[in-house]
Scaffold this active site. Structure first.
Site, PDB file in Angstrom:
ATOM      1  N   SER A   1     -14.828  -3.352   6.325  1.00  0.00           N
ATOM      2  CA  SER A   1     -14.852  -4.791   6.070  1.00  0.00           C
ATOM      3  C   SER A   1     -15.902  -5.460   6.942  1.00  0.00           C
ATOM      4  O   SER A   1     -15.682  -5.636   8.148  1.00  0.00           O
ATOM      5  CB  SER A   1     -13.483  -5.422   6.321  1.00  0.00           C
ATOM      6  OG  SER A   1     -13.532  -6.815   6.101  1.00  0.00           O
TER       7      SER A   1
ATOM      8  N   TRP B   1     -11.905  -0.064  -7.315  1.00  0.00           N
ATOM      9  CA  TRP B   1     -10.441  -0.030  -7.486  1.00  0.00           C
ATOM     10  C   TRP B   1     -10.073  -0.449  -8.910  1.00  0.00           C
ATOM     11  O   TRP B   1      -9.158   0.113  -9.523  1.00  0.00           O
ATOM     12  CB  TRP B   1      -9.758  -0.966  -6.509  1.00  0.00           C
ATOM     13  CG  TRP B   1      -9.816  -0.690  -5.049  1.00  0.00           C
ATOM     14  CD1 TRP B   1      -9.949  -1.631  -4.055  1.00  0.00           C
ATOM     15  CD2 TRP B   1      -9.683   0.569  -4.350  1.00  0.00           C
ATOM     16  NE1 TRP B   1      -9.924  -1.043  -2.808  1.00  0.00           N
ATOM     17  CE2 TRP B   1      -9.754   0.305  -2.956  1.00  0.00           C
ATOM     18  CE3 TRP B   1      -9.518   1.886  -4.782  1.00  0.00           C
ATOM     19  CZ2 TRP B   1      -9.667   1.314  -1.995  1.00  0.00           C
ATOM     20  CZ3 TRP B   1      -9.435   2.897  -3.811  1.00  0.00           C
ATOM     21  CH2 TRP B   1      -9.501   2.608  -2.449  1.00  0.00           C
TER      22      TRP B   1
ATOM     23  N   ASP C   1       0.795  -1.228   0.000  1.00  0.00           N
ATOM     24  CA  ASP C   1       0.000   0.000   0.000  1.00  0.00           C
ATOM     25  C   ASP C   1       0.828   1.279   0.000  1.00  0.00           C
ATOM     26  O   ASP C   1       0.302   2.367   0.235  1.00  0.00           O
ATOM     27  CB  ASP C   1      -0.938   0.006   1.210  1.00  0.00           C
ATOM     28  CG  ASP C   1      -2.076  -0.985   1.040  1.00  0.00           C
ATOM     29  OD1 ASP C   1      -2.725  -0.947  -0.021  1.00  0.00           O
ATOM     30  OD2 ASP C   1      -2.315  -1.789   1.951  1.00  0.00           O
TER      31      ASP C   1
ATOM     32  N   ASP D   1      -7.011  -4.137  -5.098  1.00  0.00           N
ATOM     33  CA  ASP D   1      -6.614  -2.827  -4.586  1.00  0.00           C
ATOM     34  C   ASP D   1      -5.232  -2.409  -5.093  1.00  0.00           C
ATOM     35  O   ASP D   1      -4.934  -1.220  -5.241  1.00  0.00           O
ATOM     36  CB  ASP D   1      -6.563  -2.816  -3.055  1.00  0.00           C
ATOM     37  CG  ASP D   1      -7.698  -3.551  -2.379  1.00  0.00           C
ATOM     38  OD1 ASP D   1      -8.129  -4.599  -2.902  1.00  0.00           O
ATOM     39  OD2 ASP D   1      -8.131  -3.119  -1.293  1.00  0.00           O
TER      40      ASP D   1
ATOM     41  N   THR E   1     -11.818 -14.007  -1.565  1.00  0.00           N
ATOM     42  CA  THR E   1     -12.121 -12.656  -1.104  1.00  0.00           C
ATOM     43  C   THR E   1     -11.670 -12.517   0.336  1.00  0.00           C
ATOM     44  O   THR E   1     -11.556 -13.500   1.066  1.00  0.00           O
ATOM     45  CB  THR E   1     -13.624 -12.334  -1.226  1.00  0.00           C
ATOM     46  OG1 THR E   1     -13.796 -10.921  -1.101  1.00  0.00           O
ATOM     47  CG2 THR E   1     -14.442 -13.042  -0.150  1.00  0.00           C
TER      48      THR E   1
ATOM     49  N   ARG F   1     -16.191  -2.077  -3.489  1.00  0.00           N
ATOM     50  CA  ARG F   1     -15.003  -1.219  -3.554  1.00  0.00           C
ATOM     51  C   ARG F   1     -13.903  -1.863  -4.390  1.00  0.00           C
ATOM     52  O   ARG F   1     -13.118  -1.157  -5.038  1.00  0.00           O
ATOM     53  CB  ARG F   1     -14.493  -0.860  -2.154  1.00  0.00           C
ATOM     54  CG  ARG F   1     -13.480   0.293  -2.216  1.00  0.00           C
ATOM     55  CD  ARG F   1     -13.203   0.953  -0.882  1.00  0.00           C
ATOM     56  NE  ARG F   1     -12.626   0.059   0.103  1.00  0.00           N
ATOM     57  CZ  ARG F   1     -13.257  -0.393   1.186  1.00  0.00           C
ATOM     58  NH1 ARG F   1     -14.508  -0.030   1.419  1.00  0.00           N
ATOM     59  NH2 ARG F   1     -12.654  -1.199   2.031  1.00  0.00           N
TER      60      ARG F   1
END
Length: 415
Positions: A382, A255, A114, A179, A239, A251
């Site tokens: 989440s 993304w 990230d 993501d 997932t 989401r």
């Protein structure tokens, strides 16, 4: 400088056959003014915490912040930069500089993927708006750190180091999550800045494998794909934050739309543009999408044929939670996507504008001074983790502000 850049963007879009929407200056200005006020109040509270970055609220509705190593740390300084860009408020600029520079140590961080969120949303906007060469150097080092997570055998950047699967029987093996498409922009930046195509090549290879292995034939997407590092083969498609392994987490879809749109912008490879467009079609045309185009947290929650990823949720999983964060990301992505398609972009432009108007209504936008001073309500972090359900989230605010700024640029409105 900002007005010149916007003018060039606008004239370039006209040359491509883009027809701008009617100016919506009052709408943009009023929502920017509201966001500016909320951010300044949030800043007052955040400054007391000094090194903790606003993220959401706790169960009492009070501000909940994180340290800089959480994936969301770059969104608060990034939101400050977007608000400064929209208002020319030097108080916001000074705050943006302060909170961006708190993250400088992350340029060497390699523990998860990230880094693009953390550094490009903060330092990327900082460099774009100031031209500070120090910021550019930090971004390049950040790209070097992110590139260490690339494995040539899998052709992908690893997302998490270790993450438990929900059935308790094992661990994800070399997981790559949708993501991660969002972090590629940092790599493209580094190649443009340095002339070294290594970063760009990694980004393209990663995007190609997401397209091959993560995007379904109907252009929905899996959240997690796990790879065998010895052979590069796909081991599983799963997932973490969605309802079921075969469902479409809202989401995650956002993304994907955003990430492939950005990748097309950087490569001009029409495979990526087609993917972004068809992923956007899946979102906009989905029968499960409410009329205001703010998606529920998963397009398939509780549908027949979708087994919950976490057994404890089963049929207890709530369906009716909207995810304003998914909608904000999608709105921003759709506005950029529309600019690459000329008159064929009208559907996506209109969709992005419709989402922005919905998010700006009292149904999703907080009242002044409420919502712990975040801008938007009703996001979902989440549900399978039982965290951040129906709360404000800093990244929802970030992409909402980005969408407002993009709308201003596309419509030719001035600030």
């Amino acid at each position: 400088m900002k007005k010149t850049t916007k003018a060039l963007l606008f004239s370039g879009l006209l040359a491509l056959g883009f027809t701008p929407p009617q100016k919506d200056t009052a709408f943009i200005d009023s929502n920017v003014a509201f966001a500016r006020g909320q951010l300044k109040k949030l800043l007052t509270v955040a400054n007391r915490q000094d090194t903790a970055f606003p993220r959401t609220v706790d169960k009492k509705g009070q501000l909940l912040s994180t340290d800089m190593y959480e994936w969301t740390s770059g969104f608060f300084p990034g939101a400050l930069w977007y608000a400064y860009e929209a208002t020319n408020d030097n108080e916001l600029k000074a705050a943006a500089v302060k909170w961006t520079e708190k993250l400088s140590g992350l340029q060497y961080f390699t523990k998860h993927h990230d880094l693009g969120f953390m550094m490009y949303c903060s330092y990327g906007n900082a460099y774009r708006l100031t031209g500070n060469e120090q910021y550019k150097n930090i971004l390049v080092q950040s790209a070097k750190s992110l590139a260490t997570r690339f494995n040539p055998k899998t052709g992908s950047i690893r997302s998490w180091n270790l993450f438990g699967s929900w059935d308790g029987q094992g661990r994800y093996v070399y997981p790559v999550i949708i993501d991660n498409m969002m972090n590629l922009e940092l790599l493209f930046f580094a190649s443009k800045t340095t002339g070294d195509d290594t970063y760009r090549n990694i980004a393209i290879k990663h995007a190609e494998n997401v397209l091959k292995n993560q995007v379904r034939p109907d252009y929905s997407c899996y959240h997690v794909v796990c790879y065998d590092t010895a052979t590069g083969k796909v081991l599983s498609r799963e997932t973490a934050q969605g309802y079921a392994n075969n469902s479409t987490w809202a989401r995650g879809q956002a993304w994907g739309i955003y990430g492939f749109t950005m990748t097309y912008r950087e490569t001009k490879d029409k495979r990526f543009l087609e993917t972004a467009q068809k992923m956007a079609d899946f979102y906009l045309d989905n029968k499960a999408l409410p009329s205001d185009k703010v998606a529920y947290w998963d397009f398939n929650a509780n549908d027949v044929g979708y087994e919950p990823s976490r057994k404890s949720h089963a049929k207890e999983t709530p369906v009716k939670y909207r995810d304003a964060s998914a909608a904000a990301v999608t709105a921003s992505a759709l506005l950029e996507l529309s600019s690459f398609l000329g008159e064929n972009g009208r559907k996506y432009r209109d969709g992005g504008i419709a989402i922005l108007h919905a998010l700006s209504s009292p149904a999703y936008k907080a009242a002044a001074g409420e919502n712990a001073d975040f801008i938007l309500k009703h996001s979902v972090g989440s549900i399978p983790h039982d965290v951040e359900i129906d709360v404000p989230l800093i990244y929802a605010d970030y992409y909402y502000l980005e969408a407002l700024n993009r709308y201003r640029a596309l419509s030719g409105a001035s600030n």
